[in-house]
Design an enzyme around this catalytic site. Sequence first.
Site, mmCIF file in Angstrom:
data_model
loop_
_atom_site.group_PDB
_atom_site.id
_atom_site.type_symbol
_atom_site.label_atom_id
_atom_site.label_comp_id
_atom_site.label_asym_id
_atom_site.label_seq_id
_atom_site.Cartn_x
_atom_site.Cartn_y
_atom_site.Cartn_z
ATOM 1 N N SER A 158 -9.434 -114.483 29.634
ATOM 2 C CA SER A 158 -8.229 -114.350 28.830
ATOM 3 C C SER A 158 -8.283 -115.256 27.593
ATOM 4 C CB SER A 158 -7.008 -114.643 29.712
ATOM 5 O OG SER A 158 -5.811 -114.315 29.084
ATOM 6 N N ASP A 331 -5.558 -103.520 32.595
ATOM 7 C CA ASP A 331 -5.240 -104.843 32.051
ATOM 8 C C ASP A 331 -4.189 -104.674 30.956
ATOM 9 O OD1 ASP A 331 -5.172 -107.353 30.834
ATOM 10 O OD2 ASP A 331 -7.327 -107.664 31.056
ATOM 11 N N HIS A 362 -5.505 -107.741 34.942
ATOM 12 C CA HIS A 362 -5.816 -108.943 34.177
ATOM 13 C C HIS A 362 -6.197 -110.135 35.055
ATOM 14 C CE1 HIS A 362 -5.649 -111.487 30.595
ATOM 15 N NE2 HIS A 362 -4.972 -112.368 31.286
#
Length: 387
Positions: A158, A331, A362
């Site tokens: 991320s 995601d 995610h």
Amino acid sequence: MLFNYSSIAIIILSQIIQTLTLLEDAKLFFTDLSSKYGHPAEKYDVTTEDGYILTLYRLPGKSKLPVLLMHGLFSTADSWILRGNTSLPITLANSGYDVWIGNCRGNTYSRKHIHISPNSRKFWNFTFHELAIYDLRAVIDKVLKETGAKKLNAIGHSLGNTIFYVLGSTVPEYNEKLNLLIALSPICYLHNVPSPVKNILDLAPFFKELRKQNYVDKVFGPGLIKQLLEKICANPVYGYIICVETLLFPLTGFNREELGPDFLPILISHFPSSSSLKNLLHLAQVYNRRKFAKYDYGFSKNFLLYNSTKPPLYDLGKVKMRIALISAKNDRLSTLKDVEILRGRLTNIVSDLVMPLDKFNHVDYIWGERTNLYLHPYILSELKMYS
């Protein structure tokens, strides 16, 4: 019908042991978790150029190139290891890699400064720009100094990838210190995020005013909100429904198969951790302005800082490090359309995988119950290929 009572007893016993392990892990933190799973961690303090003191962990190994793991927003080094024996750091350490796990300023492990108190507004005056040009630089330099290596491999999750793009574009010489970046959920552009993610980012003016008028500088810091969240999520009746199915999954993508109710007690004791409100505002600017650029301070201050009324773009053409992109259909924070935009800007993509599982979301990269079966082999293959 004959019942195999011994098999049933083994299954029940296995489930009891698993439950007890999860309850124990909820009370353990990084060094205890790494020791429990066979790789006692070494701890290092890293002081950045602007005075923040960061905690860096190492699971020693014999690989020629060290591997650095960098966490995402509201996370810590703990996020990588919460799945114990099937977590990525333990998988890498079991494979002989020299594993390093960083912590960015403001989180549970990096809430120190040589001069400034974390109770000061000044302490929380940072965005992912500072996480890149100060924190990531200092961590990379420390790893290379301690190991004697000329380069390292990196794995980001991320926002832990975003800081590599910023560093590579802003301080280009650091591209030479990266052998390979494996980018899990490679967040950069936020043009195509769905609701409710976009609804939160649309609240940027409110967050900005909250920061300005009420002196709110951090998010998920120690205090009433964090305590209340932990209490609600720990409730065995409605905790999972509220905290995971109502709050987490709408932001990350729904996938109960990989993050079930049994994992919630350990998750909520380690996540979320604190970061600055300004960091969230910077991400909102990326979304609202549809540009991957430095922080927008407004007309006058922009001119003083940047010699321009608008913040300059990060030039991704300068990011020369080799990058392996790994994205997912489900995601909701790093959408396939936004990854496609990023793909068109980067110049040295060596691998590009879309996870074949439709529900992969995610957080499955780091918290998925079976991620070790369908993601870790690919990561190990990439590291071997480019090392």
